[in-house]
Design a protein around this motif. Structure first.
Motif, PDB file in Angstrom:
ATOM      1  N   MET A  61       4.806   4.273  -1.275  1.00 61.51           N
ATOM      2  CA  MET A  61       4.710   3.002  -0.550  1.00 61.51           C
ATOM      3  C   MET A  61       3.565   2.134  -1.056  1.00 61.51           C
ATOM      4  SD  MET A  61       5.505   3.981   3.359  1.00 61.51           S
ATOM      5  CE  MET A  61       6.858   5.018   3.817  1.00 61.51           C
ATOM      6  N   ASP A 116       4.092   0.348  -5.267  1.00 61.39           N
ATOM      7  CA  ASP A 116       4.908  -0.818  -5.602  1.00 61.39           C
ATOM      8  C   ASP A 116       5.608  -1.270  -4.321  1.00 61.39           C
ATOM      9  OD1 ASP A 116       6.218  -2.764  -6.990  1.00 61.39           O
ATOM     10  OD2 ASP A 116       7.591  -1.422  -8.032  1.00 61.39           O
ATOM     11  N   SER A 117       5.931  -2.520  -4.276  1.00 63.28           N
ATOM     12  CA  SER A 117       6.598  -3.020  -3.078  1.00 63.28           C
ATOM     13  C   SER A 117       8.099  -3.174  -3.293  1.00 63.28           C
ATOM     14  CB  SER A 117       5.988  -4.360  -2.665  1.00 63.28           C
ATOM     15  OG  SER A 117       6.165  -5.305  -3.700  1.00 63.28           O
ATOM     16  N   LEU A 137       9.965   1.894  -1.346  1.00 63.47           N
ATOM     17  CA  LEU A 137       9.735   1.892   0.094  1.00 63.47           C
ATOM     18  C   LEU A 137      10.729   2.809   0.799  1.00 63.47           C
ATOM     19  CD1 LEU A 137       8.989  -1.876   0.786  1.00 63.47           C
ATOM     20  CD2 LEU A 137       7.382   0.031   0.812  1.00 63.47           C
TER      21      LEU A 137
END
Length: 93
Positions: free
Chosen positions: A48, A51-52, A57
């Protein structure tokens, strides 16, 4: 169905180990579950935080949810230890 001498015998739970002086002893019995829970939590945080993107996620959320099962095993082990202590206290008094 059993037709022997145990047919009318009531089922009783037997303790697999005696309550120890330290409640932390229970951690040795669930060390695998605790290790998996911590590894999954670390992987979830890493996924999490790195990277978005939606995929990471999602992976982080899945790891988080899966770790709950292993943390529950640790919690249940502590509750079982507590119940053994209470039973031992009642039996000794």
């Amino acid at each position: 169905m059993a037709n022997g001498p145990t047919k009318n015998t009531a089922w009783r739970r037997t303790s697999k180990f005696k309550a120890g002086a330290s409640g932390w002893r229970v951690l040795t019995s669930v060390r695998v579950e605790l290790t998996l829970a911590l590894v999954l939590t670390a992987a979830a945080i890493g996924a999490m935080a790195s990277d978005s993107s939606g995929f990471l996620l999602l992976i982080g959320a899945i790891f988080s949810l899966k770790s709950i099962v292993y943390y529950a095993a640790v919690g249940i082990a502590f509750l079982a230890e507590r119940d053994l202590r209470r039973a031992a206290a009642v039996a000794s008094s």
